[in-house]
Design a protein around this motif. Structure first.
Motif, PDB file in Angstrom:
ATOM      1  N   LYS A  94       0.926  -1.138  -0.110  1.00  0.00           N
ATOM      2  CA  LYS A  94      -0.035  -0.347  -0.010  1.00  0.00           C
ATOM      3  C   LYS A  94       0.671   1.310  -0.001  1.00  0.00           C
ATOM      4  O   LYS A  94       1.531   1.141   1.104  1.00  0.00           O
ATOM      5  CB  LYS A  94      -0.500   0.135   1.443  1.00  0.00           C
ATOM      6  CG  LYS A  94      -1.519   1.037   1.329  1.00  0.00           C
ATOM      7  CD  LYS A  94      -2.497   1.324   2.529  1.00  0.00           C
ATOM      8  CE  LYS A  94      -3.426   2.951   2.494  1.00  0.00           C
ATOM      9  NZ  LYS A  94      -3.581   2.852   3.864  1.00  0.00           N
ATOM     10  N   THR A  96       1.326   5.616   0.146  1.00  0.00           N
ATOM     11  CA  THR A  96       0.598   6.902   0.573  1.00  0.00           C
ATOM     12  C   THR A  96       1.724   7.592  -0.319  1.00  0.00           C
ATOM     13  O   THR A  96       3.257   7.395   0.478  1.00  0.00           O
ATOM     14  CB  THR A  96       0.430   6.659   1.903  1.00  0.00           C
ATOM     15  OG1 THR A  96      -0.607   5.816   2.745  1.00  0.00           O
ATOM     16  CG2 THR A  96      -0.386   7.988   2.092  1.00  0.00           C
ATOM     17  N   ALA A 100       0.658  13.954   1.023  1.00  0.00           N
ATOM     18  CA  ALA A 100      -0.112  13.947   3.032  1.00  0.00           C
ATOM     19  C   ALA A 100      -0.448  13.579   3.639  1.00  0.00           C
ATOM     20  O   ALA A 100      -1.087  13.860   4.978  1.00  0.00           O
ATOM     21  CB  ALA A 100      -0.961  11.717   2.227  1.00  0.00           C
ATOM     22  N   PHE A 101       1.211  13.892   4.360  1.00  0.00           N
ATOM     23  CA  PHE A 101       1.680  13.896   5.155  1.00  0.00           C
ATOM     24  C   PHE A 101       2.745  15.452   5.660  1.00  0.00           C
ATOM     25  O   PHE A 101       2.692  16.288   4.521  1.00  0.00           O
ATOM     26  CB  PHE A 101       3.021  12.896   5.829  1.00  0.00           C
ATOM     27  CG  PHE A 101       2.127  11.771   5.084  1.00  0.00           C
ATOM     28  CD1 PHE A 101       1.209  11.662   6.604  1.00  0.00           C
ATOM     29  CD2 PHE A 101       2.442  10.795   4.584  1.00  0.00           C
ATOM     30  CE1 PHE A 101       0.342   9.780   6.114  1.00  0.00           C
ATOM     31  CE2 PHE A 101       2.233   9.828   4.219  1.00  0.00           C
ATOM     32  CZ  PHE A 101       1.215   9.211   5.083  1.00  0.00           C
ATOM     33  N   SER A 123       2.425  11.697  10.105  1.00  0.00           N
ATOM     34  CA  SER A 123       0.879  11.826  10.268  1.00  0.00           C
ATOM     35  C   SER A 123       0.298  13.093   9.489  1.00  0.00           C
ATOM     36  O   SER A 123       1.429  14.298   8.986  1.00  0.00           O
ATOM     37  CB  SER A 123       0.308  12.398  11.246  1.00  0.00           C
ATOM     38  OG  SER A 123       1.275  13.564  13.037  1.00  0.00           O
ATOM     39  N   GLY A 124      -0.765  13.356   9.099  1.00  0.00           N
ATOM     40  CA  GLY A 124      -0.805  14.553   8.115  1.00  0.00           C
ATOM     41  C   GLY A 124      -1.578  15.930   8.945  1.00  0.00           C
ATOM     42  O   GLY A 124      -0.879  15.660   9.838  1.00  0.00           O
ATOM     43  N   ASN A 128      -7.775  14.251  12.385  1.00  0.00           N
ATOM     44  CA  ASN A 128      -8.225  13.328  10.990  1.00  0.00           C
ATOM     45  C   ASN A 128      -7.524  12.759   9.952  1.00  0.00           C
ATOM     46  O   ASN A 128      -8.275  12.023   8.980  1.00  0.00           O
ATOM     47  CB  ASN A 128      -9.653  13.486  10.837  1.00  0.00           C
ATOM     48  CG  ASN A 128     -10.754  13.522  11.880  1.00  0.00           C
ATOM     49  OD1 ASN A 128     -10.415  12.642  13.427  1.00  0.00           O
ATOM     50  ND2 ASN A 128     -11.787  14.715  11.816  1.00  0.00           N
ATOM     51  N   GLY A 129      -6.580  13.713  10.182  1.00  0.00           N
ATOM     52  CA  GLY A 129      -5.529  12.821   8.850  1.00  0.00           C
ATOM     53  C   GLY A 129      -5.182  11.752   8.469  1.00  0.00           C
ATOM     54  O   GLY A 129      -5.057  10.783   9.305  1.00  0.00           O
ATOM     55  N   GLU A 130      -4.771  12.268   7.136  1.00  0.00           N
ATOM     56  CA  GLU A 130      -3.757  10.547   7.367  1.00  0.00           C
ATOM     57  C   GLU A 130      -2.330  10.459   8.207  1.00  0.00           C
ATOM     58  O   GLU A 130      -1.591  11.099   8.868  1.00  0.00           O
ATOM     59  CB  GLU A 130      -3.016  10.652   5.818  1.00  0.00           C
ATOM     60  CG  GLU A 130      -2.952   9.373   5.740  1.00  0.00           C
ATOM     61  CD  GLU A 130      -3.298   7.747   4.621  1.00  0.00           C
ATOM     62  OE1 GLU A 130      -4.062   6.653   5.133  1.00  0.00           O
ATOM     63  OE2 GLU A 130      -4.258   8.442   4.362  1.00  0.00           O
ATOM     64  N   ARG A 131      -2.293   8.992   8.609  1.00  0.00           N
ATOM     65  CA  ARG A 131      -0.890   8.234   9.566  1.00  0.00           C
ATOM     66  C   ARG A 131      -0.664   7.034   8.751  1.00  0.00           C
ATOM     67  O   ARG A 131      -1.327   6.083   8.508  1.00  0.00           O
ATOM     68  CB  ARG A 131      -1.686   8.254  10.873  1.00  0.00           C
ATOM     69  CG  ARG A 131      -2.359   8.998  11.477  1.00  0.00           C
ATOM     70  CD  ARG A 131      -3.003   8.965  12.918  1.00  0.00           C
ATOM     71  NE  ARG A 131      -3.252   8.196  13.928  1.00  0.00           N
ATOM     72  CZ  ARG A 131      -2.522   8.353  14.932  1.00  0.00           C
ATOM     73  NH1 ARG A 131      -1.661   9.722  15.137  1.00  0.00           N
ATOM     74  NH2 ARG A 131      -1.385   7.487  15.678  1.00  0.00           N
ATOM     75  N   PHE A 132       0.889   7.244   9.236  1.00  0.00           N
ATOM     76  CA  PHE A 132       1.283   5.951   8.702  1.00  0.00           C
ATOM     77  C   PHE A 132       2.243   5.502  10.083  1.00  0.00           C
ATOM     78  O   PHE A 132       3.244   6.551  10.050  1.00  0.00           O
ATOM     79  CB  PHE A 132       2.190   6.260   7.643  1.00  0.00           C
ATOM     80  CG  PHE A 132       3.074   5.159   6.736  1.00  0.00           C
ATOM     81  CD1 PHE A 132       2.649   3.742   5.954  1.00  0.00           C
ATOM     82  CD2 PHE A 132       3.994   5.609   7.208  1.00  0.00           C
ATOM     83  CE1 PHE A 132       3.069   3.004   5.411  1.00  0.00           C
ATOM     84  CE2 PHE A 132       5.148   4.056   6.842  1.00  0.00           C
ATOM     85  CZ  PHE A 132       3.882   3.189   5.444  1.00  0.00           C
TER      86      PHE A 132
END
Length: 170
Positions: A94, A96, A100-101, A123-124, A128-132
């Protein structure tokens, strides 16, 4: 953690579970467990065959999880999470994009029965943003330094700032 400097200034940061001493040790333990269970299936008694089937089915499930370690990487402006068969053949990934961060930071989860867990997160911009989740370790002094080194390598490769939590005196 592995960091490679690629052509044209591109950097690759990789955190993988395969090919570490712990991964090889776990493989050897599973091999020994397989050998240890042989008397169950080589017996003439039906009851032993039943327990042998149960034993080896559980061992097969454990080997499956061992044989599919995960790998997190940043390369060419993409964060990737990959599952690789025996650390060699990519079965699932996957991706990203870096856009996005907005930051790299640490999170520490308390555990009741062992050391806390330290996470290196990307994190974004909002909650509520994108997290990895890039890496996680038990919270020993040496592992916290590893987490800091990974965060520094990621910051250098991505240009994202590191948001360091304030020290609360622990």
């Amino acid at each position: 953690m592995e960091t490679r400097l690629m052509a044209e200034g591109r950097t690759t940061v990789i955190h993988r579970g395969a090919f570490t001493v712990a991964w090889w040790t776990a493989g050897l333990v599973m091999l020994a467990a397989g050998y240890w269970g042989l008397p169950l299936i080589q017996s003439d008694q039906f009851e032993n065959h039943f327990f042998g089937l149960f034993y080896y089915s559980i061992l097969a499930g454990i080997v499956l999880f061992w044989a599919l370690p995960s790998e997190q990487r940043f390369e060419n402006g993409l964060f990737e999470r990959r599952f690789v068969l025996l650390g060699l053949l990519v079965l699932w990934k996957k991706s990203t994009p870096l856009s996005a961060f907005t930051e790299i930071h640490y999170e520490q989860d308390p555990n009741l029965f062992r050391n806390d867990t330290v996470w290196v997160m990307v994190s974004g911009s909002d909650d509520n943003g994108e997290r990895f989740a890039f890496a996680n370790f038990s919270a020993t002094a040496a592992n916290i330094e590893k987490a800091k080194a990974i965060a520094a390598a990621l910051s250098l490769a991505t240009g994202l700032p590191i948001n360091v939590p304030e020290d609360d005196g622990q």
